[in-house]
Design a protein around this motif. Structure first.
Motif, PDB file in Angstrom:
ATOM      1  N   GLY A  79      -2.398  30.673  18.672  1.00 33.79           N
ATOM      2  CA  GLY A  79      -1.684  31.200  17.505  1.00 33.79           C
ATOM      3  C   GLY A  79      -2.075  32.634  17.217  1.00 33.79           C
ATOM      4  N   SER A  80      -3.355  32.931  17.367  1.00 38.96           N
ATOM      5  CA  SER A  80      -3.840  34.288  17.151  1.00 38.96           C
ATOM      6  C   SER A  80      -3.220  35.251  18.162  1.00 38.96           C
ATOM      7  CB  SER A  80      -5.361  34.286  17.270  1.00 38.96           C
ATOM      8  OG  SER A  80      -5.884  35.536  16.984  1.00 38.96           O
ATOM      9  N   ILE A  82      -0.401  34.925  20.007  1.00 35.00           N
ATOM     10  CA  ILE A  82       1.054  35.126  19.922  1.00 35.00           C
ATOM     11  C   ILE A  82       1.477  35.882  18.662  1.00 35.00           C
ATOM     12  CG2 ILE A  82       1.610  33.126  21.367  1.00 35.00           C
ATOM     13  CD1 ILE A  82       2.224  31.488  18.994  1.00 35.00           C
ATOM     14  N   SER A  83       0.564  36.004  17.685  1.00 35.48           N
ATOM     15  CA  SER A  83       0.927  36.767  16.491  1.00 35.48           C
ATOM     16  C   SER A  83       0.374  38.189  16.504  1.00 35.48           C
ATOM     17  CB  SER A  83       0.439  36.029  15.235  1.00 35.48           C
ATOM     18  OG  SER A  83      -0.967  35.955  15.218  1.00 35.48           O
ATOM     19  N   ALA A 148       4.454  39.785  27.279  1.00 39.66           N
ATOM     20  CA  ALA A 148       5.638  39.123  26.703  1.00 39.66           C
ATOM     21  C   ALA A 148       5.848  37.752  27.339  1.00 39.66           C
ATOM     22  CB  ALA A 148       6.877  39.993  26.890  1.00 39.66           C
ATOM     23  N   THR A 152       5.792  34.221  25.110  1.00 39.22           N
ATOM     24  CA  THR A 152       6.887  33.239  25.146  1.00 39.22           C
ATOM     25  C   THR A 152       6.405  31.922  25.727  1.00 39.22           C
ATOM     26  OG1 THR A 152       8.515  35.004  25.355  1.00 39.22           O
ATOM     27  CG2 THR A 152       9.219  32.820  26.019  1.00 39.22           C
ATOM     28  N   PHE A 154       3.312  30.795  25.852  1.00 40.05           N
ATOM     29  CA  PHE A 154       2.321  30.186  24.956  1.00 40.05           C
ATOM     30  C   PHE A 154       3.008  29.554  23.738  1.00 40.05           C
ATOM     31  CE2 PHE A 154      -1.725  32.838  26.106  1.00 40.05           C
ATOM     32  CZ  PHE A 154      -1.534  32.549  27.437  1.00 40.05           C
ATOM     33  N   SER A 155       4.066  30.204  23.236  1.00 36.45           N
ATOM     34  CA  SER A 155       4.812  29.630  22.111  1.00 36.45           C
ATOM     35  C   SER A 155       5.453  28.312  22.519  1.00 36.45           C
ATOM     36  CB  SER A 155       5.911  30.597  21.633  1.00 36.45           C
ATOM     37  OG  SER A 155       5.327  31.785  21.160  1.00 36.45           O
TER      38      SER A 155
END
Lengths: 182, 182, 182, 182
Positions: A79-80, A82-83, A148, A152, A154-155
């Motif tokens: 989460g860290s 990808i943000s 990128a 994507t 990882f999301s």
């Protein structure tokens, strides 16, 4: 770590690999495991992760698998990552022996730092072993496009390493009895 | 609420849990249920939600399950949360007995407020019971990374709690007869 | 290229096609293939891609399939495209015979350039064949809405062309024995 | 339109409905259909869409199903909607009889306009029938949170209405023979 346990069949290996001059980085999701609970349900047992494998180069397009270093990103670390926006840095610290008698013996840190010109990031893994008195550091430059792909992928992987991928497939048997559902 | 109904087997439990000093927050999607309609189709019956369970701490790394408070985010509240930008606040109000004779007796409100320094959010659940004359408030600080996990996991879960996850698996039997499809 | 190999049955064809006055662009994901490895596992063999097919027009709403030119975007090129912001350009270079004795004979380049007014992009494919002394160029204007479809559809396809779609379906047989899982 | 054709069994109905004072809007994806082609493959036949159903109100929480108006968003229109930023407007024009002898008789337009204060959007469907000399207009105010649900749910649905959801499930039979895959 997970690599060393006995593996059931039916697994699929599809690492995303980034090969650079001095080192390579290979990335792969590790799914969680589940334990059976009554009455015929499953509870998440071991959490999943995104496993990052760093390997130093030992010649042109050759990488030293024996000197590989692993770093398993947790859901929150994913989460860290990808943000992160394009000017941000991140650093994660792991102790593979945390809460055991060997705690503090090995310290790993993964640092992600943007290039000054915005063209990409440096991924640096540092592994400090106080017993062996070694300090390894493997650095892989990652382009904006490769980052990128990570964001994507990882999301996509995040709900699955959390175990939420299983939730969406479960069927309320009472309501659907007699109907074949996907 | 859903927790108290008889459960069919085949369910999967994989909460995303955030344990902090004074309280914990555990999050899990609840899928919708479907009713059979003619001729052999399904219609969504009870809508799904993202269930948030708040528990106060009763010692180091211990949380009081008996004092837990639930708040079920609807699809639209999930939409509100995932579209929040880093300086925005949100507040949601629920009455668990809405439209019954007990309406207004219990009022729940979930407030999400950013930290001043942008490092995360406070999730505060207030439950006011006018009959018992109680007013409980449980606050869990959520880091930016944990909030990013929520945003990604909620975006993944949203179509499934709406029942749209089922739509994508349905097969036009006329066109595909004789072909095995995923 | 993939089009020319013998095809197994059970495939699904669903190109996203953009028909414009002078040329058309048809886009379709190509999934990776897998090889069996011991004990009963799979390893990704040939990576997937997003195949772009450009065709020049030969009359009103007619396009010359025989003069089509292909360009297969890799995972990293897909990552580059989906992370483009509205004022950015991209250019990708391919040599279909790379690492063979014909290397350098054919050079392909795909250029993506935003319109000055932000209303869309030009997708231009140039194919230079030094042996045949030909230089083909096919340009398709892509609106902002069509580009948004590409970004969303490519983000969906990316984990699948990487082979990560398979990872999420794999089942830890030990833990789930006796339970039918989706 | 699709509503009027004979329906195979096994369908799932899960509309996302927005009920407001003067009208309601109900939204549901319509999957594409596929035709069989040799040797045992499928080609997309009729494209999917996101069907929007507008209904005027005829009293408190009552809506007139008989006066409903439909508007089927194509993949590209969905792309347009999900890429709108908070200050943008969109307008889409449909002629249900396009390319038939009745072309031009009925004209539909869907307009999406942001509120001045950024709190949401107006969705207005205008249906002009030159034969019946009628001009219907149904307006539904949509909050920012409801619009966020649409964006996320439409992004999820888009690959499926394009037929790409099917692509990801297809299996290269040669490579996977003898292994049961999800």
């Amino acid at each position: 770590q997970r690599r060393d346990t006995p593996k059931p069949s039916g697994r699929v290996f599809a690492p995303y690999a980034i090969f650079k001059g001095k080192a390579a980085l290979s990335i792969e999701p590790c799914l969680p495991t589940f334990a059976k609970i009554e009455p015929g349900n499953l509870r998440i047992d071991r959490r999943g992760s995104v496993m990052m494998t760093f390997m130093p180069s030992i010649g042109e397009r050759k990488y030293d698998w024996a000197k590989k270093q692993l770093f398993a990103l947790s859901a929150t670390e994913v989460g860290s990552l990808i943000s992160m926006d394009s000017s941000e840095s991140s650093e994660f610290f792991h102790d593979p022996s945390m809460k055991s008698s060997n705690a503090g013996q090995v310290r790993k840190s993964l640092s992600i730092k943007p290039h000054a010109d915005g063209s990409g990031y440096f991924f640096s893994l540092t592994v400090n072993n106080s017993l062996l008195k070694t300090n390894d550091r493997i650095v892989v430059p990652v382009t904006k496009a490769e980052f990128a792909v990570m964001k994507t992928a990882f999301s996509f992987a995040l709900p699955h390493i959390m175990g939420w991928g299983r939730l969406t497939g479960q069927v309320d048997t009472a309501a659907t009895q007699g109907i074949t559902l996907h």
